[in-house]
Design an enzyme around this catalytic site. Structure first.
Site, mmCIF file in Angstrom:
data_model
loop_
_atom_site.group_PDB
_atom_site.id
_atom_site.type_symbol
_atom_site.label_atom_id
_atom_site.label_comp_id
_atom_site.label_asym_id
_atom_site.label_seq_id
_atom_site.Cartn_x
_atom_site.Cartn_y
_atom_site.Cartn_z
ATOM 1 C CG ASP A 38 39.699 43.664 53.867
ATOM 2 O OD1 ASP A 38 39.667 44.379 52.492
ATOM 3 O OD2 ASP A 38 40.736 44.071 54.161
ATOM 4 C CG ASP A 66 47.041 37.348 54.674
ATOM 5 O OD1 ASP A 66 47.005 37.885 53.170
ATOM 6 O OD2 ASP A 66 48.263 37.881 54.840
ATOM 7 C CB VAL A 67 43.721 36.483 49.479
ATOM 8 C CG1 VAL A 67 42.308 37.089 49.837
ATOM 9 C CG2 VAL A 67 44.861 38.216 49.520
ATOM 10 C CE1 TYR A 158 47.866 46.703 40.350
ATOM 11 C CE2 TYR A 158 47.326 47.946 38.745
ATOM 12 C CZ TYR A 158 46.621 47.315 39.523
ATOM 13 O OH TYR A 158 45.430 47.507 39.938
ATOM 14 C CE LYS A 162 45.150 43.863 40.002
ATOM 15 N NZ LYS A 162 44.289 42.976 40.783
ATOM 16 C CB THR A 195 38.565 53.012 45.552
ATOM 17 O OG1 THR A 195 40.117 52.454 44.480
ATOM 18 C CG2 THR A 195 37.826 52.043 44.483
HETATM 19 N N1 NAD Z 1 40.595 51.816 42.133
HETATM 20 C C1 NAD Z 1 41.263 51.925 40.518
HETATM 21 O O1 NAD Z 1 41.906 52.821 40.224
HETATM 22 C C2 NAD Z 1 41.809 50.012 39.765
HETATM 23 C C3 NAD Z 1 42.073 49.742 38.615
HETATM 24 C C4 NAD Z 1 42.562 48.606 38.240
HETATM 25 C C5 NAD Z 1 42.046 47.658 38.768
HETATM 26 N N2 NAD Z 1 41.562 47.485 40.329
HETATM 27 C C6 NAD Z 1 42.191 46.307 41.422
HETATM 28 O O2 NAD Z 1 40.653 46.467 41.937
HETATM 29 C C7 NAD Z 1 40.156 45.380 43.322
HETATM 30 C C8 NAD Z 1 40.316 46.408 44.076
HETATM 31 O O3 NAD Z 1 40.604 47.720 44.839
HETATM 32 P P1 NAD Z 1 40.555 48.733 44.918
HETATM 33 O O4 NAD Z 1 40.181 50.139 43.869
HETATM 34 O O5 NAD Z 1 38.722 48.712 45.973
HETATM 35 O O6 NAD Z 1 41.522 49.011 46.493
HETATM 36 P P2 NAD Z 1 40.889 49.363 47.570
HETATM 37 O O7 NAD Z 1 42.504 49.177 48.256
HETATM 38 O O8 NAD Z 1 40.697 50.766 48.144
HETATM 39 O O9 NAD Z 1 40.739 47.838 48.385
HETATM 40 C C9 NAD Z 1 41.459 46.700 48.749
HETATM 41 C C10 NAD Z 1 41.152 45.896 49.893
HETATM 42 O O10 NAD Z 1 41.877 45.160 49.980
HETATM 43 C C11 NAD Z 1 42.165 44.608 51.056
HETATM 44 N N3 NAD Z 1 43.375 43.496 51.209
HETATM 45 C C12 NAD Z 1 44.930 43.898 50.971
HETATM 46 N N4 NAD Z 1 45.737 42.478 51.121
HETATM 47 C C13 NAD Z 1 45.116 42.026 51.234
HETATM 48 C C14 NAD Z 1 45.606 40.344 52.004
HETATM 49 N N5 NAD Z 1 46.329 40.468 52.245
HETATM 50 N N6 NAD Z 1 44.097 39.784 52.127
HETATM 51 C C15 NAD Z 1 42.946 39.914 52.317
HETATM 52 N N7 NAD Z 1 42.203 41.747 51.626
HETATM 53 C C16 NAD Z 1 43.962 42.410 51.512
HETATM 54 C C17 NAD Z 1 42.492 46.289 51.559
HETATM 55 O O11 NAD Z 1 42.725 45.802 52.862
HETATM 56 C C18 NAD Z 1 41.603 46.700 51.269
HETATM 57 O O12 NAD Z 1 40.045 46.856 51.965
HETATM 58 C C19 NAD Z 1 42.311 45.515 43.862
HETATM 59 O O13 NAD Z 1 42.417 44.152 43.031
HETATM 60 C C20 NAD Z 1 43.176 45.916 42.935
HETATM 61 O O14 NAD Z 1 44.715 46.163 42.269
HETATM 62 C C21 NAD Z 1 41.624 49.043 41.127
#
Ligand code: NAD
Length: 260
Positions: A38, A66-67, A158, A162, A195
């Site tokens: 992360d 950092d991805v 977004y 996606k 989340t």
């Molecule tokens: N929660 C939802 O409702 C939902 C719905 C559909 C898709 N998603 C997708 O699921 C995935 C996870 O989402 P989440 O809800 O757990 O979000 P979140 O914000 O709780 O967690 C995301 C994590 O990614 C990390 N991050 C951000 N930028 C980064 C970078 N440049 N390099 C490395 N790490 C980085 C953050 O520090 C965080 O720990 C995402 O791709 C999101 O788009 C989430």
């Protein structure tokens, strides 16, 4: 070692919280060894410590990553080789929301969103496949969103990012199949899941999170917002050999929203 992913060597991005953390815990509980990465390195380390406390030292490792950076990907994959002894599962989970409609979304936000949501998956697959092909059977799981399949007027960047993950997944899957590798690649499409990412949606709406959650739940046929384990269980299936005939496919975990 026993479990549905026993012996798998897994790298999960964005694993400091939310879906990435839930996925890391779920896969570890089913016998995998995990490298949690992360941009929030301390958060990833804290989750790895929880896993090791529960399941034994050496189950989980963590690194700041950092991805959006190719050099960080190279380091993360090298660490997977050293700490896990290889890589058989890559979960490209890190992602961010991107605010604004087509008139209000800034070009900088568009580019940042694509860097974190799409460049990450491109770089991750490119960095990991050379190691993963030595540890077959393998599985790449890309976390897209139901927003990659269904558009909204409020999230063009977004939606587009996606959707790009969805199609990139299919191309990677076909490439690996064509090489004759037992290396699959599928995408996961969650609807709203509880989340910290939803905290940002609530904050930008100016309303209490509980009010926002209620409104979101009413849009979902099953009548509730998802729990992180609803998604982690889907990733577990795709990571395991139970899904060995599934590649280039999308797993919709959306409470029925896309059926409407
Ligand atoms: N929660 C939802 O409702 C939902 C719905 C559909 C898709 N998603 C997708 O699921 C995935 C996870 O989402 P989440 O809800 O757990 O979000 P979140 O914000 O709780 O967690 C995301 C994590 O990614 C990390 N991050 C951000 N930028 C980064 C970078 N440049 N390099 C490395 N790490 C980085 C953050 O520090 C965080 O720990 C995402 O791709 C999101 O788009 C989430």
């Amino acid at each position: 070692m026993s479990g549905r992913v026993a012996g798998k060597k897994v790298l999960v991005t964005g694993a400091a919280q939310g879906l990435g953390a839930a996925t890391a815990h779920r896969l570890a509980a089913e016998g995998a060894r995990i490298l949690l990465t992360d941009i929030n390195g301390d958060g990833a380390a804290a989750q790895a410590a929880l896993i090791n406390d529960a399941l034994g030292a050496g189950t989980a490792f963590a690194v700041r990553h950092d991805v959006t950076r190719a050099d960080h990907w190279a380091e993360a994959v090298e660490l997977a080789a050293e700490a896990l002894g290889g890589l058989s599962v890559l979960v490209n989970n890190a992602g961010i929301g991107i605010r604004g409609n087509i008139e209000t979304c800034s070009f900088d936000d568009w580019k940042r969103g694509f860097a974190v949501n799409v460049d990450s998956v491109f770089l991750g697959c490119q960095a990991a496949i050379p190691l993963m092909k030595d540890h077959q059977p393998g599985s790449i799981v890309n976390i897209s969103s139901i927003a990659g399949l269904i558009a909204s007027d409020t999230m063009p960047a977004y939606n587009a990012s996606k959707a790009a993950v969805w199609m990139l997944t299919k191309s990677v899957a076909l490439h690996c199949a064509k090489q004759g590798w037992d290396l699959r690649c599928n995408s996961v499409h969650p609807t709203f899941v509880d989340t910290p990412i939803l905290d940002g949606i609530a904050a930008s709406s100016g309303r209490e999170k509980s009010v926002v959650m209620g409104k979101l739940a009413r849009q979902i046929p099953l009548g509730r917002v998802g729990e992180p384990d609803d998604i982690a269980n889907g990733v577990l299936y795709l990571a395991s050999d139970e899904s060995r005939f599934m590649t280039g496919a999308e797993l919709k975990l959306d409470g029925g929203i896309s059926a409407m």
